[in-house]
Design a protein around this motif. Structure first.
Motif, PDB file in Angstrom:
ATOM      1  N   GLY A 284       0.820  -1.213   0.000  1.00  0.00           N
ATOM      2  CA  GLY A 284       0.000   0.000   0.000  1.00  0.00           C
ATOM      3  C   GLY A 284       0.848   1.254   0.000  1.00  0.00           C
ATOM      4  O   GLY A 284       0.558   2.218  -0.727  1.00  0.00           O
TER       5      GLY A 284
ATOM      6  N   TRP B 186      -5.581  11.585  -2.620  1.00  0.00           N
ATOM      7  CA  TRP B 186      -5.637  10.427  -3.512  1.00  0.00           C
ATOM      8  C   TRP B 186      -4.488   9.456  -3.243  1.00  0.00           C
ATOM      9  O   TRP B 186      -4.640   8.245  -3.413  1.00  0.00           O
ATOM     10  CB  TRP B 186      -5.656  10.873  -4.971  1.00  0.00           C
ATOM     11  CG  TRP B 186      -6.993  11.431  -5.341  1.00  0.00           C
ATOM     12  CD1 TRP B 186      -7.305  12.741  -5.541  1.00  0.00           C
ATOM     13  CD2 TRP B 186      -8.193  10.686  -5.498  1.00  0.00           C
ATOM     14  NE1 TRP B 186      -8.638  12.867  -5.816  1.00  0.00           N
ATOM     15  CE2 TRP B 186      -9.211  11.612  -5.801  1.00  0.00           C
ATOM     16  CE3 TRP B 186      -8.524   9.347  -5.418  1.00  0.00           C
ATOM     17  CZ2 TRP B 186     -10.527  11.231  -6.023  1.00  0.00           C
ATOM     18  CZ3 TRP B 186      -9.835   8.969  -5.638  1.00  0.00           C
ATOM     19  CH2 TRP B 186     -10.813   9.914  -5.934  1.00  0.00           C
TER      20      TRP B 186
ATOM     21  N   ILE C 144      -5.739   7.499  -0.359  1.00  0.00           N
ATOM     22  CA  ILE C 144      -6.799   6.579  -0.785  1.00  0.00           C
ATOM     23  C   ILE C 144      -6.205   5.380  -1.525  1.00  0.00           C
ATOM     24  O   ILE C 144      -6.599   4.232  -1.288  1.00  0.00           O
ATOM     25  CB  ILE C 144      -7.837   7.328  -1.647  1.00  0.00           C
ATOM     26  CG1 ILE C 144      -8.637   8.287  -0.771  1.00  0.00           C
ATOM     27  CG2 ILE C 144      -8.751   6.349  -2.378  1.00  0.00           C
ATOM     28  CD1 ILE C 144      -9.537   9.227  -1.536  1.00  0.00           C
ATOM     29  N   VAL C 145      -5.238   5.641  -2.405  1.00  0.00           N
ATOM     30  CA  VAL C 145      -4.594   4.542  -3.135  1.00  0.00           C
ATOM     31  C   VAL C 145      -3.870   3.620  -2.164  1.00  0.00           C
ATOM     32  O   VAL C 145      -3.954   2.382  -2.264  1.00  0.00           O
ATOM     33  CB  VAL C 145      -3.627   5.098  -4.211  1.00  0.00           C
ATOM     34  CG1 VAL C 145      -2.713   4.014  -4.747  1.00  0.00           C
ATOM     35  CG2 VAL C 145      -4.415   5.739  -5.337  1.00  0.00           C
TER      36      VAL C 145
ATOM     37  N   ALA D 230      -6.495   1.627  -0.294  1.00  0.00           N
ATOM     38  CA  ALA D 230      -7.208   0.705  -1.179  1.00  0.00           C
ATOM     39  C   ALA D 230      -6.354  -0.508  -1.522  1.00  0.00           C
ATOM     40  O   ALA D 230      -6.843  -1.649  -1.489  1.00  0.00           O
ATOM     41  CB  ALA D 230      -7.649   1.429  -2.452  1.00  0.00           C
TER      42      ALA D 230
ATOM     43  N   VAL E 138      -7.441  -4.240  -0.494  1.00  0.00           N
ATOM     44  CA  VAL E 138      -7.644  -5.237  -1.548  1.00  0.00           C
ATOM     45  C   VAL E 138      -6.716  -6.432  -1.310  1.00  0.00           C
ATOM     46  O   VAL E 138      -7.125  -7.591  -1.433  1.00  0.00           O
ATOM     47  CB  VAL E 138      -7.433  -4.625  -2.946  1.00  0.00           C
ATOM     48  CG1 VAL E 138      -7.318  -5.698  -4.008  1.00  0.00           C
ATOM     49  CG2 VAL E 138      -8.562  -3.672  -3.275  1.00  0.00           C
TER      50      VAL E 138
END
Length: 139
Positions: A29, A45, A48-49, A52, A56
């Motif tokens: 991450g 962002w 968030i990336v 995420a 995931v």
């Protein structure tokens, strides 16, 4: 941008020291956040990336059951109870398929395993349930 990659390397070092998959997901991450920073996207962002990719990865590991502990029945595991596999002599069984046996210098409550017939003789400890020995016929 470089702070993301530095933190990812620190998480990888922590992963090598701990041996869990969680820090590997954190490192992935953080590296994804670094790639997002390299692409000049905003800080929100990047965060968030980073989150995420970590989530995931966690979902993939949970779906493949990599993180699931191997469930071991410790009542039947000889690595947990060194008494499993030891031999005891049963003189008689009660109607409730129970007996008192002499083992390791003391009397123990014993119970006959479900698939066994209650006959006097040598039995082997196949499991331990609390302080009760579960016995099977010695082969």
């Amino acid at each position: 941008m470089w702070i993301w990659f530095g933190l990812a390397i620190a998480a990888l070092i922590g992963e090598l020291a701990s041996g869990t998959f969680y820090l590997l997901l954190v490192a992935l991450g953080l590296a994804a956040g670094g790639v997002a920073a390299w692409m000049d996207v905003g800080l929100q962002w990047q965060l968030i990336v980073c989150a995420a990719v970590g989530l995931v990865g966690l979902g993939i590991l949970r779906a493949t059951r990599v993180l699931k502990k191997r469930e071991v029945d410790d009542r039947r595991n000889a690595d947990v109870h060194l008494d499993i596999g030891q031999t005891v002599n049963v003189e008689s069984w009660s109607d409730a398929r129970q007996a008192r046996v002499w083992y390791r210098g003391a009397h123990w409550q014993a119970e006959l395993a479900a698939d066994q017939s209650p006959e006097p003789g040598l039995y082997q400890i196949s499991a331990i349930r609390g302080t009760r020995l579960i016995l099977s016929r010695k082969v």
